[in-house]
Design a protein around this motif. Structure first.
Motif, mmCIF file in Angstrom:
data_model
loop_
_atom_site.group_PDB
_atom_site.id
_atom_site.type_symbol
_atom_site.label_atom_id
_atom_site.label_comp_id
_atom_site.label_asym_id
_atom_site.label_seq_id
_atom_site.Cartn_x
_atom_site.Cartn_y
_atom_site.Cartn_z
ATOM 1 N N ASP A 14 0.848 -1.189 0.000
ATOM 2 C CA ASP A 14 0.000 0.000 0.000
ATOM 3 C C ASP A 14 0.881 1.235 0.000
ATOM 4 N N THR A 15 0.626 2.128 -0.932
ATOM 5 C CA THR A 15 1.325 3.410 -0.940
ATOM 6 C C THR A 15 0.269 4.512 -0.874
ATOM 7 N N GLU A 16 0.758 5.750 -0.760
ATOM 8 C CA GLU A 16 -0.188 6.874 -0.709
ATOM 9 C C GLU A 16 -1.052 6.932 -1.969
ATOM 10 N N GLY A 40 20.052 -9.651 -7.762
ATOM 11 C CA GLY A 40 19.317 -8.617 -8.482
ATOM 12 C C GLY A 40 19.702 -7.242 -8.000
ATOM 13 N N PRO A 41 19.433 -6.254 -8.816
ATOM 14 C CA PRO A 41 19.769 -4.875 -8.443
ATOM 15 C C PRO A 41 18.882 -4.377 -7.302
ATOM 16 N N ASN A 42 19.269 -3.266 -6.693
ATOM 17 C CA ASN A 42 18.459 -2.654 -5.640
ATOM 18 C C ASN A 42 17.075 -2.322 -6.174
ATOM 19 N N GLY A 43 16.078 -2.574 -5.362
ATOM 20 C CA GLY A 43 14.717 -2.196 -5.726
ATOM 21 C C GLY A 43 14.026 -3.199 -6.626
ATOM 22 N N SER A 44 14.669 -4.342 -6.892
ATOM 23 C CA SER A 44 14.053 -5.299 -7.813
ATOM 24 C C SER A 44 12.975 -6.143 -7.124
ATOM 25 N N SER A 47 13.817 -8.219 -1.235
ATOM 26 C CA SER A 47 13.343 -8.234 0.161
ATOM 27 C C SER A 47 11.843 -8.460 0.224
ATOM 28 N N THR A 48 11.130 -7.939 -0.759
ATOM 29 C CA THR A 48 9.682 -8.149 -0.805
ATOM 30 C C THR A 48 9.377 -9.640 -0.881
ATOM 31 N N LEU A 49 10.141 -10.350 -1.695
ATOM 32 C CA LEU A 49 9.962 -11.803 -1.805
ATOM 33 C C LEU A 49 10.204 -12.469 -0.450
HETATM 34 N N1 LIG Z 1 5.896 1.014 1.364
HETATM 35 C C1 LIG Z 1 6.313 1.144 0.101
HETATM 36 N N2 LIG Z 1 5.806 2.120 -0.677
HETATM 37 C C2 LIG Z 1 6.215 2.257 -1.951
HETATM 38 N N3 LIG Z 1 7.125 1.471 -2.534
HETATM 39 C C3 LIG Z 1 7.675 0.500 -1.810
HETATM 40 C C4 LIG Z 1 7.304 0.279 -0.451
HETATM 41 N N4 LIG Z 1 8.022 -0.758 0.004
HETATM 42 C C5 LIG Z 1 8.793 -1.184 -1.022
HETATM 43 N N5 LIG Z 1 8.600 -0.427 -2.099
HETATM 44 C C6 LIG Z 1 9.232 -0.563 -3.415
HETATM 45 O O1 LIG Z 1 9.274 -1.906 -3.751
HETATM 46 C C7 LIG Z 1 10.389 -2.164 -4.564
HETATM 47 C C8 LIG Z 1 11.109 -3.385 -4.087
HETATM 48 O O2 LIG Z 1 11.729 -3.148 -2.843
HETATM 49 P P1 LIG Z 1 12.616 -4.266 -2.125
HETATM 50 O O3 LIG Z 1 11.848 -5.528 -2.106
HETATM 51 O O4 LIG Z 1 13.084 -3.729 -0.848
HETATM 52 O O5 LIG Z 1 13.832 -4.412 -3.158
HETATM 53 P P2 LIG Z 1 15.287 -5.032 -2.956
HETATM 54 O O6 LIG Z 1 15.297 -5.812 -1.717
HETATM 55 O O7 LIG Z 1 15.475 -5.858 -4.181
HETATM 56 O O8 LIG Z 1 16.244 -3.899 -2.932
HETATM 57 C C9 LIG Z 1 11.241 -0.902 -4.556
HETATM 58 O O9 LIG Z 1 11.046 -0.221 -5.767
HETATM 59 C C10 LIG Z 1 10.665 -0.122 -3.402
HETATM 60 O O10 LIG Z 1 10.805 1.246 -3.615
#
Ligand SMILES: Nc1ncnc2c1ncn2[C@@H]1O[C@H](COP(=O)(O)OP(=O)(O)O)[C@@H](O)[C@H]1O
Ligand SMILES: [Mg+2]
Lengths: 253, 407
Positions: A14-16, A40-44, A47-49
């Motif tokens: 959830d984002t704004e 993978g690169p940053n932001g891919s 961590s979400t996985l």
């Molecule tokens: N609360 C959030 N609101 C908006 N975007 C988010 C939020 N949490 C994560 N993201 C986005 O999700 C994407 C994946 O983040 P993340 O899983 O941390 O990547 P990694 O671990 O590969 O660097 C990024 O583009 C990050 O900006």
């Protein structure tokens, strides 16, 4: 025996501006005794996985399945997942002020096993794990992650891996921010875990450096919320030489 | 997070005080605290709009402030180390011992109505090895009881004093603690009342030259508990550590008011109060007033209040105030924060297999743990830890809907 099966996993946060899709269908099988590296690169979305599999409340699963030995992981609460044999070594371990490491470890071990560990052997096990990870014996009296150096936090995560002895470990950038000595200590810890029968490891990393110490069976390139390519250890060597550019361009199209 | 600074620029009463202080150093009063006086006429019955009463539910004080005479007493049991005495003295004798005059209506009424005081006396140079434990037990919340106590530590003496309140009463009391030069006191006031008790208490502490005092106020029980801890100094070099721990359940009002009056140079005050709240209508109030007078050069003060809100329906007020009349200080600061359970902390613990309830218990234990250790009385430590966990067990572990990331 342990098999973690991730099928077409879709996750949003959830984002704004409303929900934002981050994982766009991830499919992976970590077979018994296998180590998979995800690079993978940053932001891919790495961590979400990791967090989604562990059940972090911030992430919403919008599609797909995750099973551990056939059990529906996504239907379990966070602590049930851990008791079922999942372990996540976090990229940013959380401070818990006023709770000592030894109290924390004992509470976690009791929860995982369903009974308190035998005092004599437990003290020995804890001291052994701390020593193998090059952590001072007084470490047990410190508050969990409070005032730890970056390296201490990561070594503490791996000490937990040894003591809690899960079926499958997900290691989220455990190598980041470590100097070479700490990297070896941490890698040795992970390798000790891998030597045990049937343990699965999902090793998430940004760099190839740790793969010199922990040899993966499979390597996956992770870009823009998807597995962009999969292969053997040679894929890591290719990434070392050429970086993620090729995959990023392909994902942008 | 709420942090309130006293606005020195616009408050006319401060300007007035500053002028007065230039003329007559000793008489200057803090605008945050009414002038001390034995005269009841100086402490009219509050309406509830007064700054010092606006947080207190006056109706629930059940007539204490009307000031009726009463000869009811709390039952007193004392365990006294050798050399320490507990005797009865007159109100005049209490004054002669150098007690601090009442600074609000309940303390003025307590002196006027108690018909004498109790003196706990630790002779000069005595180092008491065992803690002094005094337990005061009330019979019924219908009993109105007035209390007047003086604790005296002679020069270079050392003692630990635990004052425990239990049972029930409507109790208003003033306690003066006179700590002689170079003496060392560790004092705990434990409010362990039954659910229907009302307690209005004031602990006024005079810290001698180079003396050090640790004072801890612990409030678990009671319907309304309103405690003052006041400190002033008899000479330079005095140190005061004011600690507090409270746990408010549904419907409880627990109020703690601090006043550290830095009236001497090179003195120190360090204040840490922590509280937890749970259940509908649980209410806590923390007011931390610090006055640094013109003469008080080279002082150090820090005050901190943290509240952990465990369920919906609770309210925690937290107001630190700092009045500074000299720029020549070593350090002055404050912090105040009111928070709920941290989702990331709970997630971290639960990801290690720990259940939601157990994770909350651990976090709460951790929240109070440092403070409980600071109290520095081993025999009390375990009791405090157990009480905190028993309080938590009452509600949160019983499945009363907690706030935050339960799922
Ligand atoms: N609360 C959030 N609101 C908006 N975007 C988010 C939020 N949490 C994560 N993201 C986005 O999700 C994407 C994946 O983040 P993340 O899983 O941390 O990547 P990694 O671990 O590969 O660097 C990024 O583009 C990050 O900006
Ligand atoms: Mg990451």
């Amino acid at each position: 025996m342990s098999e973690l099966v991730i099928k077409d996993l879709q996750v949003s946060v959830d984002t704004e501006d409303g929900p934002k899709e981050i994982l766009k269908g991830v499919t992976l099988t970590i077979g018994s005794g296998e180590t998979h590296a995800i690079m993978g690169p940053n932001g891919s979305g790495k961590s979400t996985l990791a967090y989604s599999i562990a059940g972090h409340p911030k992430y919403t699963i919008t599609g797909g399945t995750v099973t551990l030995d056939g059990e529906d992981v996504l239907a379990m609460s966070v602590d049930e997942r851990a008791r079922a044999g999942m372990f996540l070594a976090m990229q940013y371990p959380v401070e818990v002020p006023g709770v000592s490491v030894s109290n924390f470890l004992r509470t976690a071990k009791t929860a995982i096993d369903g009974e308190a560990p035998k005092l004599r052997t437990w003290v020995k096990d804890v001291n052994g794990a701390l020593e193998r990870l090059n952590l001072d014996p007084t470490f047990g009296t410190r508050s969990v992650n409070e005032g730890f150096s970056g390296g201490e936090k990561k070594r503490h995560e791996i000490a937990q891996l040894e003591l809690l002895d899960p079926k499958v470990a997900i290691l989220d950038e455990t190598d980041s921010g470590l100097d070479i000595d700490a990297l070896k200590v941490v890698s040795d810890g992970v390798n000790r875990f891998r030597e045990k029968e049937g343990k699965g490891v999902l090793l998430i990393t940004h760099y190839t450096r740790i793969l010199r110490y922990i040899k993966p069976d499979h390597v996956h390139v992770f870009v823009a919320g998807r597995v962009a390519a999969s292969g053997g250890p040679e894929l890591a060597e290719e990434l070392e030489a050429e970086g993620y550019d090729k995959y990023l361009k392909a994902a942008a199209v | 997070m709420t942090v309130t600074d006293t606005d020195l620029g616009t408050d006319p009463s401060i300007a007035r005080d500053s002028v007065a202080s230039a003329l007559e150093q000793d008489r200057v009063e803090s605008h945050l605290n009414p002038p001390p006086s034995y005269d009841l006429a100086d402490h009219p019955v509050p309406t509830g709009r007064e700054e010092v009463w606006r947080f207190t539910p006056l109706k629930r004080l059940r007539g204490i402030l009307d000031g009726e005479a009463s000869d009811k007493q709390l039952r007193r049991e004392a365990s006294l180390p050798e050399g320490v005495t507990l005797t009865e003295i007159t109100a005049e004798q209490a004054r002669e011992l150098g007690e601090l005059a009442p600074n609000d209506r309940p303390s003025a009424l307590a002196v006027a109505n108690a018909g004498g005081a109790v003196l706990l006396d630790v002779p000069a140079e005595l180092e008491a090895t065992e803690p002094v434990v005094v337990t005061l037990t009330g019979k019924s919340a219908d009993d109105l009881v007035w209390g007047h106590v003086v604790v005296r530590l002679g020069r270079f003496s050392k003692a630990t004093v635990v004052l425990r309140h239990a049972g029930s009463a409507r109790y208003a009391a003033t306690t003066t603690v006179v700590v002689g030069d170079g003496a060392e006191l560790n004092m705990v006031s434990l409010q362990d009342w039954d659910d229907d008790a009302v307690h209005l208490g004031r602990d006024a502490i005079r810290v001698g030259r180079d003396a050090s005092v640790k004072h801890t106020s612990v409030s678990f029980g009671g319907d309304v508990v309103r405690m003052h801890a006041n400190v002033e100094y008899d000479g330079p070099g005095g140190e005061a550590e004011l600690l507090g721990l409270y746990f408010a359940d549904a419907g409880q009002h627990l109020e703690h008011r601090l006043f550290a009056d830095h009236n001497q140079p090179r003195t120190k005050s360090n204040v840490v109060y922590k509280g937890a709240l749970q259940g509908q209508g649980a209410r806590t109030v923390w007011i931390g007033n610090v006055l640094i007078r013109k003469v008080a050069e080279g002082i150090e003060t820090y005050e901190e209040n943290r509240n952990l809100v465990l369920t919906d329906g609770c309210q925690a007020d937290s107001v630190p105030n700092l009045e500074i009349e000299t720029g020549e200080i070593e350090g002055a600061g404050h912090a105040s924060a009111t928070a709920r359970f941290d989702d990331e902390q709970l997630f971290y613990l639960r990801s290690r297999g720990v259940s939601d309830a157990e994770a909350r218990r651990l976090v709460l234990h951790g929240f109070f743990n440092d403070l409980i250790r600071k109290v520095g009385i081993p025999s009390l430590e375990e009791q405090l830890t157990d009480t905190v966990e028993a309080e938590l067990a009452k509600n949160v572990l019983d499945g009363l809907a907690p706030v935050g990331g339960a799922q």
